[in-house]
Structure formats: structure tokens, C-alpha cells
Scaffold this motif. Sequence first.
Motif, PDB file in Angstrom:
ATOM      1  N   UNK A 203       0.743  -1.138   0.105  1.00 44.48           N
ATOM      2  CA  UNK A 203      -0.190  -0.135   0.139  1.00 44.48           C
ATOM      3  C   UNK A 203       0.775   1.192  -0.029  1.00 44.48           C
ATOM      4  N   UNK A 204       0.460   2.190   0.705  1.00 47.85           N
ATOM      5  CA  UNK A 204       1.008   3.528   0.855  1.00 47.85           C
ATOM      6  C   UNK A 204       2.536   3.603   1.072  1.00 47.85           C
ATOM      7  N   UNK A 205       2.995   2.725   2.046  1.00 46.98           N
ATOM      8  CA  UNK A 205       4.358   2.736   2.501  1.00 46.98           C
ATOM      9  C   UNK A 205       5.114   2.052   1.325  1.00 46.98           C
ATOM     10  N   UNK A 206       4.566   0.974   0.643  1.00 45.04           N
ATOM     11  CA  UNK A 206       5.448   0.511  -0.521  1.00 45.04           C
ATOM     12  C   UNK A 206       5.554   1.460  -1.536  1.00 45.04           C
ATOM     13  N   UNK A 207       4.559   2.297  -1.993  1.00 44.44           N
ATOM     14  CA  UNK A 207       4.769   3.227  -3.006  1.00 44.44           C
ATOM     15  C   UNK A 207       5.742   4.429  -2.412  1.00 44.44           C
ATOM     16  N   UNK A 208       5.848   4.589  -1.489  1.00 43.51           N
ATOM     17  CA  UNK A 208       6.836   5.510  -0.799  1.00 43.51           C
ATOM     18  C   UNK A 208       8.199   4.710  -0.846  1.00 43.51           C
ATOM     19  N   UNK A 209       8.434   3.524  -0.402  1.00 49.70           N
ATOM     20  CA  UNK A 209       9.657   3.058  -0.444  1.00 49.70           C
ATOM     21  C   UNK A 209      10.126   2.901  -1.947  1.00 49.70           C
ATOM     22  N   UNK A 210       9.274   2.644  -3.039  1.00 46.91           N
ATOM     23  CA  UNK A 210       9.597   2.714  -4.316  1.00 46.91           C
ATOM     24  C   UNK A 210      10.100   3.856  -4.816  1.00 46.91           C
ATOM     25  N   UNK A 211       9.331   4.855  -4.477  1.00 47.97           N
ATOM     26  CA  UNK A 211       9.843   6.222  -4.888  1.00 47.97           C
ATOM     27  C   UNK A 211       8.960   6.882  -5.745  1.00 47.97           C
ATOM     28  N   UNK A 212       7.774   6.142  -6.247  1.00 46.25           N
ATOM     29  CA  UNK A 212       6.988   6.887  -7.298  1.00 46.25           C
ATOM     30  C   UNK A 212       6.550   8.257  -6.788  1.00 46.25           C
ATOM     31  N   UNK A 213       6.007   9.164  -7.644  1.00 47.69           N
ATOM     32  CA  UNK A 213       5.525  10.558  -7.286  1.00 47.69           C
ATOM     33  C   UNK A 213       3.984  10.637  -7.802  1.00 47.69           C
ATOM     34  N   UNK A 214       3.351   9.599  -8.139  1.00 47.38           N
ATOM     35  CA  UNK A 214       2.017   9.600  -8.609  1.00 47.38           C
ATOM     36  C   UNK A 214       1.395   8.225  -8.816  1.00 47.38           C
ATOM     37  N   UNK A 215       0.305   8.083  -8.405  1.00 50.19           N
ATOM     38  CA  UNK A 215      -0.443   6.539  -8.696  1.00 50.19           C
ATOM     39  C   UNK A 215      -1.658   7.067  -9.192  1.00 50.19           C
TER      40      UNK A 215
END
Length: 703
Positions: A203-215
Amino acid sequence: MSIKIILFVFLMSTIKIVSAGEQPSNLNQAEREKLFASLYSKKELGCIVKKDGTTFRIFAPRASQVWLVLFEEYDDEKGQEIKMVRDSNGVWEYYSFGRLYGKLYSYCVDGPKGSGEKFDSLVTIGDPYSKAVVTKNNYHHQTKSIILDSKYNWEGDTFIVPKNHNELIIYEAHLRDLTVHRSSGVDSRGTYLGMTEKGKTGGLSYLKELGVNAVEFLPLQKFGNIEIPYRDSTVLNDGGEFNTWNPYERNHWGYMTSYFFAPENYYASDGTMTKEEYNGVGGRAVNEMKDMVKALHREGISVIMDVVYNHVSQYDYNPFKYIDKFYYFHTDSNGNFLKASGCGNDFYTSRPMARRLIVESIRYWMQEYHIDGFRFDLATMIDWETCKQIAEEAKKINPNVILIAEAWGGGKYDPPGFSDIGWASWNDRFRNGVKGQNPYNDAGFIFGRFQDKNSKKSVMSFITGTLREDGGMYKQKEHSVNYLESHDDNTMSDFIRIATGTATETTHVANLDDHIKLTPIQLALNKLAAMFLLTSQGPLMIHEGQEYARSKVIAQSNAPDPRVGMIDRNSYEKDNETNFLNYRHRDLNRELFDYYRRLIELRKQYPIFSSAPKEAVEFLKNDYEFVITFKLDSKKAGKFAGKTDFIVILNGSSATETVNLPKGNWSVIANDKKISLKKPLATLSKTVTLPATSGIILRQEGK
């Protein structure tokens, strides 16, 4: 006379009433078209709650009568039926004293009974302007609209969009897929609220870890979740076909919109897909989706909605079918729905009130939900005037709004046309040229081949934005959304598995972990593709799981699917582990995940990789057909560079190749093994030798 009665009389006096003898019924096609062109209203439509009362309005141009049906409870079979009054522009209206928050309502519409007509006073339909709905879980999708108080505390939230769209690193994902698997560690799995949870694996933490800036979420507008029963010839769709193709009887992806202003209930805490139960009885989706948007914004992540305006759901009691089929849909000379989209009933976007509804829907999602941008499904099926009005109105709210077209559909293909009106679009030429279009006989550059009519020159043009001056499609690189994988077709890694001969679409996967774990050549191909994507100019998109070589293997379920255990290239109907992100698989291919993560970090740290002027990208000659070398010249990059030059070399050939370097010492910050931004992996001069199917990034400081 009381003030309320005076107010009521005044309101009714402002409505231009058409007598029964003037009702526009039983017209021939030419007369219908003339009528449709003449009718337009600027009145606010839907359910409008003001201080003193509640107004209901619906545009039904040829109806002979419209009834408002008010309900106290979501499961009431009958409600209070109230005749509405039509004005001269086809708007039916009813005013009630008091704010009717908490009540539910539907409409019944009667009209002409000629050939092809769908008017049916016995069918209750939801309001096409519904802000929230409750639906029954069957293919009819019986709907009641909910009257909700829309007050919400945004706590200062606003749009989160990089001013420079070249910096966009978009993650395309299905909301439910991101957190529903138990490996996500999320408590509220598969929901809007699940995407607000911090400190979890998924979820949210995964997107932050990957580093993307848009979903970019697959459709979140309320859609027809359930399709007609499998192999039941007594139940037909609008084309007279019975379901021979979908044993799951479900629509997971969501490309069958029913209500353009209401969020999907299934992802809310009151959502359910249990057959014949009611989905979204409390209207919780409204605030919970807003909670999700706010949480993503707090982490610096833009929210893009995938929206479907070119067609609508075809199995359910879709309101447009029963309000006026011939106004809202493309039909043939016999009055049958046209389905050029290949997905559902084609929506007549150029009808004035249909266009108004689409534009107002976009405005609504921006104003009420703080949505940062939109991706338009099969956008060539939306007429140009509507597209232009979408851009004009959206930019009044947020001048930096993200507008992305899927620039094909209905037999048309026009990325240049969207670039001309300032929209971006998915660059499928980039996808096909780099990866390929068909894993069996039409692979691309990373496999040491040129797909279709591509050449080294055309593949090089992808790096600078597929610009028209290089024979490409776009006026500017901001319009080229580079990508290798989307929800459609095989995942990139399944493409690679098939192309390398380790799997086919008819191979039964006996051990999923062994299948997921990449072989050395599969890992090399994935890494080369990732480096190509993340060093190319312009915005880019990654599809969910691409970063760890996700495979979509059809999961066991209750559906009678003979392809269980095989690779799936079209998983639109599978609300199961075929689609769900299994984060344990990320750990099986952690090396690839870290490679993506570090390339994203590199791209964000050095904007020259996304935003360099064309003159700052210098292609260096070499003697190899499948080796591309380019230099990023900081002196020519202006504000997008400091004093650091870079060289990127991409070797798509199956042989080790040696390439000459410009003079000076060059630090290796990325190769086929790893990426190190702080401490160089090596220092080179004069030449560099690249293994087969690999890439390298060199840095030279202090120039």
C-alpha cells in the motif's frame, strides 16, 4: 399565505411546462436529431440540497413522464412515487421542502415504445448525477441514489502535481490489488482506508519505498461489478449474446462505468460483493476515498483517476439506457447499440448534455476529491470538442492538471491529435519498440531486434520524447508517457518469460515461486528495460508489480476456468490472486526491485534524466546496431543540471560489446549488477566493455 408556500409557487412559476400534447414522443430519426440539437439546459442537475429544501432534476428529453421515487431504507422494495414536471429544455424537476439527507431516491422514466426504445416505467434507475449510490449485487445492478451531506475536513489539502510533468513517475495500479493480499500486512485490506495505513509492507508505504510520485488508479467511478451469468442462454446482453467468455461473472478492473460522479462502493468499509446483498449501504465510499487522497497527498503522491467516458456498462440498469437511449448512445439504423469500443455501449459524447455531464464530472472530481489528473480510456472515441472543453475547464481549477489519453479506440489512433490540444498520451510506440508487441514473433530492442518497422534511429528517438522533429508523434516530450507495461496484455516479465522460451500461455505453472524467480537472462532483460525507461526524457509509467517481475498466473477459484495455473494476458474479470500483489514475490526478485528503486532515486536526484532540452542529449556514434550511447551535457541542460555530465549506454545485443568513451575519467554509477549514487562502482577512461543485454550509466563531475 406562508413564506414556504410563496416560495414554492414562485419556484413552480419559473418552470416552463410542456403540455401532454406537446411531448416529444414517437419522432422519426430526423425529428429526434433536430430535437436533440435544440435542447440544452444550464440548470444544475441531480439532487441539490439548499438551506430551505431539496431539488431533484434530471434531463430526459423525450420522456412522456418521469417519477421521483423516495425511499427511507436502502432495501425498501417500494417508495413514494412523485410525478415530476418537465420544462421546455427537457429537464424534469421536483422540489421538496427540507433537507432530505439520509433518504434515498431513484427515477422511473416512461416514453415512446417504438422500435429500439428502452423506456420502461417499471425499471427504477439511479440518478446519473448521483454523488453516492447503493447497489444490489447482481448483473442488473439495481441502484438507489443516496442523499449525503458532502461536508468534509480536508485539513488544508490541495493538489499535489509537479509543475514539470516530465518529472512524473506514475504507478498504474488497481486500488484493491495494492493491499488485499495478506502479504501486504494492511488491516483494512483492499479498501480506500487500507491505502491510508502507514508502516505496512504494501500500500502507501510500498509506494513511498519505491519512490514514485504519482499513482494512477484503475477506475474508481461506480461501475458494473457483475456480468451476466455464465453460459446461461436465457440471459442475454444488449447485443443478444450470452456469456461464453467470463466464467467469473465479474468485472474486476472497472471499465464499465455506471455513475460518473459516485465512487466505487466495493472499496469502502461498507462494501461487499456477496451475491444479492447491497453494496455501499452507508455511502462511506465518499469520505473514505477522500481520506485516501489526502493520505497520498501528505506523502507527496499525486492521484490520477482512470476514467471511462467512451462507453458505459451494458448489462445493468444503466440510467442512460432508460432515460433516453437514442440521446446518449451511438446506434445503428435499426436502433441497436453500437460497440466500436469493443467493451460496452458507445456513449454519444458530442450530445450537448452528454458533453456537459462529462465536463462537470471532471470538475466535480477535482473540486470535491482533489484529484490531480485523469487518464482517459479509449480517448479517441471522445469527440474533440469535449476533449478541448475538458482541458479548458480542468485548467481553470488547476492549471497544472494531468491529462493523459489512451490515444486509440474505435479503429482510430491519434497521439499527435492529443498532443496538438495539449494532452499527454500513453506512448505505445515506446513500449513496442523497447520491449516488443508480441513475445512469440515481434520482440523489441532489449532482445536484440527491431520490432515491426523500427530502426536504431526510431528507437533512439524514444529517448528524447518521440518528437515530431525526429519522425515521432509529439510536439513536446511532456506529452509522451513512456511505459513498458500496463494493465492490458501480458506483464512485461511474462512477456520476457514467453519470449525467452521458459513459459507459454498454455504452460501449466506447477510451482509459482520457481516460476516467479527470474533466471539470469530474464533478470538482465528486465534491468535493461528498466534503465531504458528511467533514462528516457518525459513522464513515465510503471505498472503494478513490474518492478519485481510480477507474473499473472490464473489462481484457483470457484469459477470453472480451464486455464487455471496458466499465464493470463487479460485478467479484467479476476478479483483473486491472479491480480493481487503478493509482496513475498517482491522478495524473490528483490534485486530487480532495488534496481528500479535506485533508478528512480537517480532520476529524481538528477532532473537531466527526465527534463533535459533536446540539445543536451547527444547521441554518440558506435559500430553496433543494437548499442545506443548518449551523453547528457550539463552545459546545454540549463536549470536541469549542475556541473555533472552523464553517459548512458544500452546494449540490446546478445554479444559483449566494447564502446569508446569521450575523453576524461568517468565514474560508473550503474551497471548490470547494481546502482550506487554515492560511491562509484569503478572509474573508466577511453573504453567500456558491456556484457550482452546490459546497460551502464557513467558520471563525470566538475565540468
